[in-house]
Design an enzyme around this catalytic site. Structure first.
Site, short mmCIF file in Angstrom:
data_model
loop_
_atom_site.label_atom_id
_atom_site.label_comp_id
_atom_site.label_asym_id
_atom_site.label_seq_id
_atom_site.Cartn_x
_atom_site.Cartn_y
_atom_site.Cartn_z
N ASP A 12 0.88 -1.17 0.00
CA ASP A 12 0.00 0.00 0.00
C ASP A 12 0.92 1.22 0.00
O ASP A 12 2.14 1.08 0.10
CB ASP A 12 -0.91 -0.02 1.25
CG ASP A 12 -1.82 1.19 1.31
OD1 ASP A 12 -2.33 1.62 0.26
OD2 ASP A 12 -2.03 1.75 2.42
N SER A 13 0.33 2.40 -0.04
CA SER A 13 1.14 3.61 -0.02
C SER A 13 1.67 3.93 1.38
O SER A 13 2.54 4.78 1.52
CB SER A 13 0.31 4.79 -0.51
OG SER A 13 -0.78 4.97 0.39
N GLY A 45 -3.50 8.34 -4.00
CA GLY A 45 -4.82 8.83 -4.45
C GLY A 45 -4.78 10.16 -5.16
O GLY A 45 -5.74 10.57 -5.78
N CYS A 76 -4.72 -1.88 -1.48
CA CYS A 76 -4.92 -0.47 -1.79
C CYS A 76 -5.95 -0.38 -2.91
O CYS A 76 -5.75 -0.94 -3.99
CB CYS A 76 -3.58 0.12 -2.24
SG CYS A 76 -3.68 1.79 -2.87
N ASN A 77 -7.06 0.29 -2.64
CA ASN A 77 -8.10 0.44 -3.66
C ASN A 77 -7.58 1.23 -4.85
O ASN A 77 -7.90 0.92 -6.00
CB ASN A 77 -9.28 1.22 -3.07
CG ASN A 77 -10.00 0.47 -1.98
OD1 ASN A 77 -11.02 -0.15 -2.20
ND2 ASN A 77 -9.45 0.51 -0.78
N GLU A 157 -1.50 9.24 8.15
CA GLU A 157 -0.07 8.91 8.20
C GLU A 157 0.64 9.73 9.28
O GLU A 157 1.61 9.27 9.87
CB GLU A 157 0.60 9.17 6.83
CG GLU A 157 0.23 8.18 5.75
CD GLU A 157 0.75 6.76 5.99
OE1 GLU A 157 1.86 6.60 6.52
OE2 GLU A 157 0.02 5.81 5.64
N CYS A 189 -11.00 3.00 0.91
CA CYS A 189 -9.54 3.20 0.98
C CYS A 189 -9.10 2.48 2.24
O CYS A 189 -9.74 2.61 3.29
CB CYS A 189 -9.22 4.70 1.08
SG CYS A 189 -7.51 5.06 1.56
N HIS A 191 -6.86 2.97 4.25
CA HIS A 191 -6.49 3.82 5.39
C HIS A 191 -7.71 4.16 6.26
O HIS A 191 -7.56 4.43 7.46
CB HIS A 191 -5.90 5.15 4.90
CG HIS A 191 -4.45 5.10 4.52
ND1 HIS A 191 -4.00 4.53 3.36
CD2 HIS A 191 -3.35 5.56 5.17
CE1 HIS A 191 -2.68 4.65 3.30
NE2 HIS A 191 -2.27 5.27 4.39
#
Ligand code: DGL
Length: 268
Positions: A12-13, A45, A76-77, A157, A189, A191
């Site tokens: 994922d990011s 995104g 991760c979408n 984050e 998402c 997150h």
């Protein structure tokens, strides 16, 4: 597939995909999970589909070279939307599992027929989401309230799960949904489950939040079992990031000690 531990690469990011890893650790055993947080390139995104595709290709190749993974989970979408088809074409022998907004379970759950969708700008404008939403648009009594959430991933984050700034961001998106009778919100998402409590508070708890971590975990186990995986034993997690990351936050999401290394992937 080898007879030893299953090797699963998850990316994922940033911290978001750990919500998927957490679900995975509840059902998968006898596996080594390699988690990569591509924080150098976050947030995905707000990047172009071409950039997100390249990040996804680079990470997949890295996982194969470094760990010889059996399964790739795109946790991760946004990356699923931009890259999953090309990844499957490029790596036909790898089991690849993506993440998509849980609209179907939301439809099964809603009583008012009004469903909120929170996702990144790239996910909502992607073809994959558009075709999913078009299919739903033909269903009677279902209305989707789509909301892109720029800036929310950065807040998460930074560890700002319930700060005033995060609440303000969420309120501007959620209060109109509340007024419109939305009773189910799709967290599109990975997150966003990390701010699930704040979302529920703003919606006065009159809402069900749909996330997809456990469905992905079950699907991963099914795919592994079909290939003779023996699901008993230990499950280890190794975490890496391409930029800085809050390791303490990662440990608190996973609820277990995890070693976190910084690595360098050559971006093409
Ligand atoms: N967690 C990711 C997703 O599911 C990516 C968020 C981002 O980096 O913008 O979409």
């Amino acid at each position: 597939m080898r007879s030893e531990e299953l090797r699963i690469g998850v990316f994922d990011s940033g911290l978001g995909g750990l919500t998927v890893v957490k679900a995975l650790t509840k059902v998968i055993q006898n596996a080594d999970i390699f988690y990569l947080a591509d924080t150098k390139n976050a947030p995905y995104g707000e990047k172009t589909p071409k950039q997100i595709l390249q990040f996804s290709l680079d990470i997949t190749q890295y996982f194969l070279d470094a760990y010889k993974i059996d399964i790739l989970i795109v946790a991760c979408n946004t990356a699923t939307s931009a890259a999953i088809e090309i990844l499957r074409e490029r790596y036909p022998h790898l089991i690849i599992i993506g993440t998509e907004p849980g609209i179907k379970p939301a439809i099964e759950h809603t009583l008012t027929g009004k469903i909120g969708i929170l996702a990144t700008p790239a996910t909502l404008s992607g073809e994959k989401y558009q075709s999913l939403a078009n299919r739903v648009a033909n269903q009677k009594n279902i209305q989707l309230f789509e909301q892109a959430c720029p800036g929310l991933v950065e807040q998460i984050e930074k560890g700002e799960i319930s700060s005033d700034e995060t609440k303000k961001l969420l309120e501007q998106w959620l209060l109109p949904m509340n007024e419109n009778g939305v009773d189910t919100i799709v967290l599109g998402c990975t997150h966003y489950p990390l701010v699930g409590k704040t979302i529920s508070e703003i919606m006065h708890c009159d809402v069900t939040l749909i996330e997809t971590g456990s469905a992905i975990a079950r699907r991963t186990l099914d795919m592994a079992l079909q290939r003779a995986h023996k699901n008993h034993g230990k499950c280890t997690i190794q975490m890496e990031s391409t930029g800085s990351i809050d390791c303490q936050a990662a440990i608190s999401i996973l609820g277990q000690e995890t070693v976190c290394h910084k690595i360098n992937i050559i971006n093409h």
